[in-house]
Motif scaffolding. Structure first.
Motif, PDB file in Angstrom:
ATOM      1  N   ILE A   1      25.150 -22.812 -27.862  1.00 15.39           N
ATOM      2  CA  ILE A   1      25.166 -24.195 -27.388  1.00 15.39           C
ATOM      3  C   ILE A   1      23.900 -24.492 -26.602  1.00 15.39           C
TER       4      ILE A   1
ATOM      5  N   GLN B   1      26.783 -21.252 -34.837  1.00 17.52           N
ATOM      6  CA  GLN B   1      27.770 -22.325 -34.932  1.00 17.52           C
ATOM      7  C   GLN B   1      27.728 -23.192 -33.679  1.00 17.52           C
ATOM      8  N   GLY B   2      27.551 -22.562 -32.529  1.00 23.28           N
ATOM      9  CA  GLY B   2      27.416 -23.313 -31.284  1.00 23.28           C
ATOM     10  C   GLY B   2      26.154 -24.151 -31.271  1.00 23.28           C
TER      11      GLY B   2
ATOM     12  N   LEU C   1      28.909 -17.963 -27.887  1.00 28.78           N
ATOM     13  CA  LEU C   1      28.992 -19.392 -28.197  1.00 28.78           C
ATOM     14  C   LEU C   1      28.193 -20.205 -27.186  1.00 28.78           C
ATOM     15  N   MET C   2      28.317 -19.877 -25.906  1.00 31.53           N
ATOM     16  CA  MET C   2      27.579 -20.591 -24.874  1.00 31.53           C
ATOM     17  C   MET C   2      26.068 -20.468 -25.095  1.00 31.53           C
TER      18      MET C   2
ATOM     19  N   TRP D   1      26.780 -17.593 -32.511  1.00 32.22           N
ATOM     20  CA  TRP D   1      25.840 -18.375 -31.720  1.00 32.22           C
ATOM     21  C   TRP D   1      25.298 -19.547 -32.528  1.00 32.22           C
TER      22      TRP D   1
ATOM     23  N   LEU E   1      26.527 -27.101 -33.697  1.00 31.24           N
ATOM     24  CA  LEU E   1      27.465 -28.082 -33.167  1.00 31.24           C
ATOM     25  C   LEU E   1      26.744 -29.180 -32.383  1.00 31.24           C
ATOM     26  N   GLN E   2      25.663 -28.837 -31.718  1.00 34.08           N
ATOM     27  CA  GLN E   2      24.950 -29.821 -30.898  1.00 34.08           C
ATOM     28  C   GLN E   2      24.303 -30.930 -31.732  1.00 34.08           C
TER      29      GLN E   2
END
Length: 161
Positions: free
Chosen positions: A7, A72-73, A3-4, A70, A76-77
């Motif tokens: 992002i 999805q992260g 996830l990080m 990844w 999200l931004q």
């Protein structure tokens, strides 16, 4: 960590979109920039209220049925007003004009990856560490109120020129 990484990829995309298009639109339509500041401020105040008033929940080992991906992260931004404010603010504040523009965007990109990596790892570690202390209702409510107040305190920073 996956996830990080997503992002971080999303933040890089927001930075590049800011540097090569969105920033120009905001120069042409300054009211849009003001509208983004208003939306970002309202979002932060809403988030602060949600944090400060969150009901107590017992913290058990997380049961994740499906891992967050990844992409999805990264996606999200694009709906994260703080990400846009950071990308646009970085380009508006730190880019150089003329021939040095591309180099300055490249340096911003490297700095953003470095800062996001360090901050992300600290955030992951802090989240795991603080969870050990949030077992009682009092600790939970104290922590949430402090985090809500700190989030609300970020709003004036959006309006600094």
């Amino acid at each position: 960590l996956v996830l990080m990484a997503g992002i971080m990829l999303g933040m890089q995309t927001v930075l590049y979109l800011s540097a090569f298009g969105v920033a120009a639109i905001l120069l042409i339509y300054p009211k849009l920039h003001t509208a983004m500041k208003i939306a970002g401020s309202l979002y932060l105040l809403w988030l602060a209220k949600k944090l400060a008033t969150a009901p107590y929940q017992e913290l058990n080992e997380p049961q994740v049925s499906k891992a967050v991906t990844w992409y999805q992260g990264a996606l999200l931004q694009f709906i994260n007003p703080k990400a846009w404010l950071m990308g646009l603010g970085a380009v508006g504040s730190y880019s150089l004009s003329g021939d040095a523009y591309m180099l300055s965007v490249g340096v911003m990109s490297i700095v953003m990856v470095s800062v996001n990596l360090v901050a992300g790892l600290i955030w992951i570690g802090f989240g795991a560490f603080i969870g050990r202390f949030l077992r009682s209702r009092n600790a939970w409510f104290t922590f949430n109120i402090v985090m809500g107040l700190l989030t609300a305190a970020c709003v004036p920073l959006i309006w600094l020129e």
